[in-house]
Enzyme design. Structure first.
Site, PDB file in Angstrom:
ATOM      1  N   LYS A 124       0.858  -1.181   0.055  1.00 42.57           N
ATOM      2  CA  LYS A 124      -0.163  -0.190   0.055  1.00 42.57           C
ATOM      3  C   LYS A 124       0.816   1.145   0.074  1.00 42.57           C
ATOM      4  CE  LYS A 124      -1.801   1.623   3.899  1.00 42.57           C
ATOM      5  NZ  LYS A 124      -1.525   3.100   3.997  1.00 42.57           N
ATOM      6  N   ASN A 125       1.758   1.479   0.930  1.00 43.29           N
ATOM      7  CA  ASN A 125       2.537   2.475   1.185  1.00 43.29           C
ATOM      8  C   ASN A 125       3.365   2.835   0.022  1.00 43.29           C
ATOM      9  OD1 ASN A 125       1.336   2.942   3.324  1.00 43.29           O
ATOM     10  ND2 ASN A 125       3.088   2.484   4.848  1.00 43.29           N
ATOM     11  N   ARG A 176      -3.494  10.686   4.803  1.00 43.94           N
ATOM     12  CA  ARG A 176      -2.512  11.467   4.847  1.00 43.94           C
ATOM     13  C   ARG A 176      -1.611  11.370   3.739  1.00 43.94           C
ATOM     14  NH1 ARG A 176       1.036  14.423   8.087  1.00 43.94           N
ATOM     15  NH2 ARG A 176       3.392  14.031   7.735  1.00 43.94           N
ATOM     16  N   CYS A 207      -4.829   8.459   9.698  1.00 45.04           N
ATOM     17  CA  CYS A 207      -5.228   7.957  11.048  1.00 45.04           C
ATOM     18  C   CYS A 207      -4.951   8.669  12.035  1.00 45.04           C
ATOM     19  CB  CYS A 207      -4.176   6.770  11.168  1.00 45.04           C
ATOM     20  SG  CYS A 207      -4.549   5.364  10.323  1.00 45.04           S
ATOM     21  N   ARG A 257       1.459  14.679  13.294  1.00 49.59           N
ATOM     22  CA  ARG A 257       1.656  14.292  11.982  1.00 49.59           C
ATOM     23  C   ARG A 257       1.597  15.662  11.100  1.00 49.59           C
ATOM     24  NH1 ARG A 257      -0.793   8.725   9.650  1.00 49.59           N
ATOM     25  NH2 ARG A 257       0.921   8.443   8.845  1.00 49.59           N
ATOM     26  N   PRO A 258       2.730  16.505  11.500  1.00 47.73           N
ATOM     27  CA  PRO A 258       2.544  17.654  10.954  1.00 47.73           C
ATOM     28  C   PRO A 258       3.494  17.615   9.488  1.00 47.73           C
ATOM     29  CG  PRO A 258       4.264  17.808  12.646  1.00 47.73           C
ATOM     30  CD  PRO A 258       3.457  16.175  12.690  1.00 47.73           C
ATOM     31  N   MET A 259       3.538  18.740   8.911  1.00 48.63           N
ATOM     32  CA  MET A 259       4.224  18.610   7.507  1.00 48.63           C
ATOM     33  C   MET A 259       5.501  19.635   7.354  1.00 48.63           C
ATOM     34  SD  MET A 259       2.496  17.430   4.878  1.00 48.63           S
ATOM     35  CE  MET A 259       2.732  18.154   3.633  1.00 48.63           C
ATOM     36  N   ASP A 260       5.932  19.643   8.378  1.00 50.05           N
ATOM     37  CA  ASP A 260       7.045  20.907   8.610  1.00 50.05           C
ATOM     38  C   ASP A 260       8.362  20.391   7.824  1.00 50.05           C
ATOM     39  OD1 ASP A 260       7.207  19.069  10.557  1.00 50.05           O
ATOM     40  OD2 ASP A 260       8.956  20.149  11.764  1.00 50.05           O
ATOM     41  N   ASP A 284       4.357   0.344  12.204  1.00 50.15           N
ATOM     42  CA  ASP A 284       3.090  -0.128  11.555  1.00 50.15           C
ATOM     43  C   ASP A 284       2.866  -1.713  11.898  1.00 50.15           C
ATOM     44  OD1 ASP A 284       2.570   2.177  10.590  1.00 50.15           O
ATOM     45  OD2 ASP A 284       2.999   1.392   8.336  1.00 50.15           O
ATOM     46  N   ILE A 297       7.740   6.584  17.244  1.00 43.47           N
ATOM     47  CA  ILE A 297       7.527   7.027  15.942  1.00 43.47           C
ATOM     48  C   ILE A 297       6.197   8.162  16.188  1.00 43.47           C
ATOM     49  CG2 ILE A 297       7.186   7.165  13.400  1.00 43.47           C
ATOM     50  CD1 ILE A 297       9.871   5.740  14.249  1.00 43.47           C
ATOM     51  N   ARG A 333      -8.911   0.078   4.054  1.00 44.95           N
ATOM     52  CA  ARG A 333      -7.945   0.937   3.784  1.00 44.95           C
ATOM     53  C   ARG A 333      -6.575   0.157   3.522  1.00 44.95           C
ATOM     54  NH1 ARG A 333      -6.354   5.418   7.665  1.00 44.95           N
ATOM     55  NH2 ARG A 333      -4.929   5.839   6.014  1.00 44.95           N
TER      56      ARG A 333
HETATM   57  C1  UD1 Z   1       4.615   6.566   6.439  1.00 41.29           C
HETATM   58  C2  UD1 Z   1       3.613   5.522   6.029  1.00 41.29           C
HETATM   59  C3  UD1 Z   1       3.093   4.991   7.649  1.00 41.29           C
HETATM   60  C4  UD1 Z   1       4.197   4.809   8.879  1.00 41.29           C
HETATM   61  C5  UD1 Z   1       5.184   5.882   8.490  1.00 41.29           C
HETATM   62  C6  UD1 Z   1       6.269   5.661   9.764  1.00 41.29           C
HETATM   63  C7  UD1 Z   1       2.801   5.967   3.942  1.00 41.29           C
HETATM   64  C8  UD1 Z   1       1.711   6.173   3.026  1.00 41.29           C
HETATM   65  N1  UD1 Z   1       2.639   6.088   5.189  1.00 41.29           N
HETATM   66  O1  UD1 Z   1       3.764   7.681   6.943  1.00 41.29           O
HETATM   67  O2  UD1 Z   1       2.231   4.019   7.290  1.00 41.29           O
HETATM   68  O3  UD1 Z   1       3.428   4.517   9.971  1.00 41.29           O
HETATM   69  O4  UD1 Z   1       5.651   6.222   7.379  1.00 41.29           O
HETATM   70  O5  UD1 Z   1       6.942   4.733   9.362  1.00 41.29           O
HETATM   71  O6  UD1 Z   1       4.081   5.547   3.371  1.00 41.29           O
HETATM   72  N2  UD1 Z   1       6.671  14.392  10.965  1.00 41.29           N
HETATM   73  C9  UD1 Z   1       6.790  15.336  11.396  1.00 41.29           C
HETATM   74  N3  UD1 Z   1       6.970  16.455  10.340  1.00 41.29           N
HETATM   75  C10 UD1 Z   1       6.804  15.996   8.872  1.00 41.29           C
HETATM   76  C11 UD1 Z   1       6.482  14.772   8.741  1.00 41.29           C
HETATM   77  C12 UD1 Z   1       6.515  13.736   9.776  1.00 41.29           C
HETATM   78  O7  UD1 Z   1       7.050  15.838  12.414  1.00 41.29           O
HETATM   79  O8  UD1 Z   1       6.716  17.083   8.002  1.00 41.29           O
HETATM   80  C13 UD1 Z   1       6.445  13.125  12.352  1.00 41.29           C
HETATM   81  C14 UD1 Z   1       5.356  12.603  12.140  1.00 41.29           C
HETATM   82  O9  UD1 Z   1       4.244  13.401  12.998  1.00 41.29           O
HETATM   83  C15 UD1 Z   1       5.434  11.148  12.780  1.00 41.29           C
HETATM   84  C16 UD1 Z   1       6.849  10.832  12.107  1.00 41.29           C
HETATM   85  O10 UD1 Z   1       7.668  12.066  11.908  1.00 41.29           O
HETATM   86  O11 UD1 Z   1       5.599  11.328  14.209  1.00 41.29           O
HETATM   87  C17 UD1 Z   1       6.857   9.975  11.055  1.00 41.29           C
HETATM   88  O12 UD1 Z   1       6.250  10.436   9.975  1.00 41.29           O
HETATM   89  P1  UD1 Z   1       6.633  10.086   8.514  1.00 41.29           P
HETATM   90  O13 UD1 Z   1       7.945   9.005   8.430  1.00 41.29           O
HETATM   91  O14 UD1 Z   1       6.662  11.389   7.657  1.00 41.29           O
HETATM   92  O15 UD1 Z   1       5.305   9.212   8.153  1.00 41.29           O
HETATM   93  P2  UD1 Z   1       4.530   9.038   6.920  1.00 41.29           P
HETATM   94  O16 UD1 Z   1       5.180   9.581   5.760  1.00 41.29           O
HETATM   95  O17 UD1 Z   1       3.367  10.146   7.185  1.00 41.29           O
END
Ligand code: UD1
Length: 422
Positions: free
Chosen positions: A22-23, A94, A118, A123-126, A308, A330, A400
């Protein structure tokens, strides 16, 4: 809303085919936006998240067709008619944020809602924003949307991620393929899904070195062309089904599985006393009559133990011999399955990011609530071992991420059915 009924106590035997990841697929699909030639994905999983991504891409003007019952996704983005990923779609998932980079690279601008998905943390975007800014994007947040544009064009540069975010690595990788000059991503995520994306982009003409390592170097090219790519095996579905015979008893061969995809997880299973054998077709997992031993688990970025698989591992440890400590590093809110497992008779105490699980002799079936994708499946796994009937309510999260789960578990002897509600 549908629910799943599991009647526990049936040992499992047989084979379970593991789907494409999926991912990986959710990152590969937006790559179509980078080129005006067709991109075809084979070995795609049949999941509602994939449908959500198709809808999102179609809303941007891409053509997306699902062939062979959904196993093949044929996409073409020769003419895009939008640069806006709406909240209504993004809030469901997301991973919708993975259109940000490709749209920006192809059109020079993108408007993407801040994501939902979820409920497992902030889970921010910074990290995405900092990375794309380092490559020449100007990004501001207005009305819940990220507005990204580039006036001077995207330029390669050094991007040091403060944390090895999977999504930020994928967005940066996709943008860098079309940015002018060389980009170096430091502290890149190393997940197999990143390697899969890089392989597909390379087939499309991108020049990438180091995917799977923490330093990825990308030499920008003028354009990308069409390609066909087979999606890598889903290591999370693999790990989930590897746990099924450990919890229920019996032996299951996970077809398409490889130890290399789940090393840290498989090491923990071995430590718990589970027998895993690599076969020509996949991985065979057997519980040899013995009750598994308690093990401690810390979730980490790849190649560490995957977050996961934490909920599913906890379901197994509920009936292991001894006390296990699970530390979630995480996500900050990822133990929502714990109170549900307690309803089934588990002995779990949660303090912040740490859960202590004391193994009990048996779980008992109960009505439980699925709160997120991996939590849902952990309750189904627990139900396989529980006495009596477990009803997992609100299973939309499950669809999902797990295709045909009732059929897959039913085929190896589990007593499981879906109760459909309008
Ligand atoms: C991906 C996976 C998800 C998995 C996660 C961690 C997909 C579609 N989803 O999610 O199933 O659980 O990796 O292995 O591939 N963070 C920030 N700022 C950001 C981005 C992330 O603080 O801009 C934090 C998040 O809040 C979280 C951590 O970093 O605590 C991990 O996030 P990230 O590795 O980005 O996970 P995803 O790509 O969303």
């Amino acid at each position: 809303m549908d629910s799943i009924l599991v009647r526990g106590g049936k040992p499992l035997s047989g084979q379970i085919p593991i789907a494409g990841a999926k991912n990986a697929c959710l990152a590969l699909m937006p790559a179509t936006l980078l080129s005006d030639e067709p991109l075809t994905l084979t070995n795609a999983p049949r999941l509602s998240d994939i449908k959500t991504m198709s809808t999102l891409l179609q809303s941007l003007g891409a053509e997306v067709s699902s062939l062979q019952g959904g196993k093949v996704i044929a996409m073409s983005s020769h003419s895009l008619n939008g640069d806006r990923a709406d909240y209504d779609i993004v809030r469901k998932m997301r991973a919708s944020n993975l259109v940000l980079g490709p749209l920006l690279a192809r059109l020079g601008e993108a408007v993407v809602s801040l994501p939902g998905g979820c409920a497992i943390g902030a889970r921010p975007m910074d990290i995405h924003i900092d990375a794309l800014t380092a490559l020449g994007a100007e990004i501001e947040l207005k009305d819940g949307y990220l507005h990204a544009k580039t006036s001077g064009g995207l330029k390669g540069g050094r991007v040091a991620l403060r944390f090895a975010s999977v999504g930020a690595t994928e967005n940066t990788l996709m943008v860098a393929t079309l940015a002018k000059g060389t980009t170096v991503i430091e502290n890149a995520a190393r997940e197999p899904e990143i390697v899969d994306l890089a392989e597909c982009l390379t087939k499309m003409g991108a020049r990438i070195e180091g995917a799977g390592e923490s330093r990825i170097e990308i030499e920008g090219v003028d354009s990308l062309h069409g390609a066909t790519h087979s999606v890598v095996t889903d290591r999370i579905e693999l790990g989930t089904f590897m746990l099924a015979p450990v919890i229920a008893g019996g032996e299951v061969e996970c077809l398409g599985g490889r130890l290399g995809l789940v090393s840290a997880f498989a090491e923990k299973l071995a430590e718990a006393g589970v027998e895993i054998t690599e076969t020509a077709a996949g991985l065979k997992v057997r519980r040899n009559g013995e009750i598994p031993r308690a093990v401690d688990v810390v979730t980490e970025v790849y190649p560490g133990f995957p977050t996961d698989l934490q909920a599913q591992m906890m379901a197994m440890l509920c009936t292991a011999r001894g006390t296990s400590v699970l530390e979630e590093r995480i996500f900050e809110n990822r133990f929502m399955h714990a109170p549900e497992l307690v309803r089934m008779g588990a002995d779990i105490e949660v303090h912040g990011g740490t859960a202590t699980v004391r193994g009990v002799d048996r779980l008992r079936g109960a009505p439980v609530m699925a709160t997120d994708l991996r939590a849902s499946v952990s309750l189904i796994l627990a139900g396989l071992a529980a006495e009596g009937e477990t009803r997992v309510n609100r299973v939309y999260h499950l669809d999902r991420g797990y295709e045909f789960i009732e059929q897959k578990l039913g085929a190896v002897g589990a007593d499981i059915e879906r109760v459909r509600e309008e």
